[in-house]
Scaffold this active site. Sequence first.
Site, mmCIF file in Angstrom:
data_model
loop_
_atom_site.group_PDB
_atom_site.id
_atom_site.type_symbol
_atom_site.label_atom_id
_atom_site.label_comp_id
_atom_site.label_asym_id
_atom_site.label_seq_id
_atom_site.Cartn_x
_atom_site.Cartn_y
_atom_site.Cartn_z
ATOM 1 N N SER A 1 0.809 -1.219 0.000
ATOM 2 C CA SER A 1 0.000 0.000 0.000
ATOM 3 C C SER A 1 0.842 1.269 0.000
ATOM 4 O O SER A 1 0.345 2.344 -0.342
ATOM 5 C CB SER A 1 -0.953 0.007 1.198
ATOM 6 N N ASP B 1 -2.605 5.371 12.117
ATOM 7 C CA ASP B 1 -1.792 5.078 10.943
ATOM 8 C C ASP B 1 -0.520 5.918 10.966
ATOM 9 O O ASP B 1 -0.537 7.109 10.657
ATOM 10 C CB ASP B 1 -2.596 5.352 9.675
ATOM 11 N N HIS C 1 1.509 4.915 6.567
ATOM 12 C CA HIS C 1 1.243 5.619 5.322
ATOM 13 C C HIS C 1 1.457 7.121 5.525
ATOM 14 O O HIS C 1 1.760 7.572 6.633
ATOM 15 C CB HIS C 1 -0.181 5.325 4.846
#
Length: 414
Positions: free
Chosen positions: A147, A389, A392
């Site tokens: 990702s 998170d 990312h």
Amino acid sequence: MKLFGKQPMQKLRLVNPTALFLPAIVLVLFVVTTRLPGSFFGAGIPTISCPGHPPVIRNSTSAVAGRVPKGCDIFRGEWVPDDAAPYYTNRSCALIEEHQNCMKYGRPDLGFLKWRWRPEGCELPRFDAAGFLHAVRSRSMVFVGDSLARNHMQSLMCLLSKVEYPKDISPTKNQPAVTMYYESHDFTLTIFRSLFLVKSNKSKSDGPWNLYLDEPDDAWLPFVSGYDYIIISGATWFSHPSMFYDAGGRLVGCQSCGVPGVPELGPRYSLRAAFRTALRAIANLEGFNGTAIVRTLTAASHFEGGDWDKGGDCRRTRPYAGNETRVTGKELDFYTAQVEEFNAAKEAARGRGVRMMLMDATAAMVLRPDGHPSRYGHWAHENVTLYNDCVHWCLPGPVDVWNQMLLHMLLAAS
């Protein structure tokens, strides 16, 4: 500035890129509430025009992107304040995935956008979307990875949206890919999802991964030989519980499996083996005579107050200075393995006419604990099962520097 632990950080000297960020004094006004496209690996991204902010299509045949002085190492430097930021917002780019849309979900401190990467000894020109599209006219580029590769590609599409929006021409079967096409520049951009770069599966949904470390992942390798550029990356998933198999399907070790009689070889072993397999496969890929770019890992060590699944978070609002942190431990081992396997594959590829280049992004990104979504990947009142998170990157955000580096590398190779 020593960002790396006991082992010296290897350098790859390249020549030429472009830099960060464009004016946005009224950033707070750009937080939008409309639901944007769903999963990047779902049904595909529809062709999008952004109401009130149509893409400007212009002829870039004479576009010449700015260059840095020859010999300047763009991968070593510092983050410096920049009020002329960012390049885009979530209002001007409709290609941002929800979980990285920090502005939409109310991140209150927007100062993290107002920094640019300055290499030691030179300045980076700002990212030139027209210059990038000119450099890749009539060419094709593929991202291979997890990702974070998706994060990278979405950043690039947002940066290019100032000039042109792509059409989604993703295949409907056989290829597990998302493909976007910039018609005015005959440029194709594709991503293949491959968590480990090698063949992998799970026997049980809640069990460990089975990694076949000598076998390239057939989710991407059979499809990439016709591309001009292959950008390969990975690291995060190698810390997950896994069983390691060799070419004959023999179990040789594991990561966090706790199985009696199976040696704990750890993630350093599997990451090195997977990169060796993937890069050698590219070096020997029949029909491929383009450029392979390896992007080194970005820090997953920005969690503070606990691990990712134990309440850890990333709440900092400023970059680190160069003397405040360094790459150590498992991440240093990962980085070292990636660089060493890149160097070995580069030598093997040279005789076949395949160019390999290293995007050494680790030093820049370890300094940006402020650039992650944290809790701002969803509304505060939503009942969602998501961890904070800190892996990312917000869009826009520090991740956009990867595409400055990429443009520099394309210009250096031209």
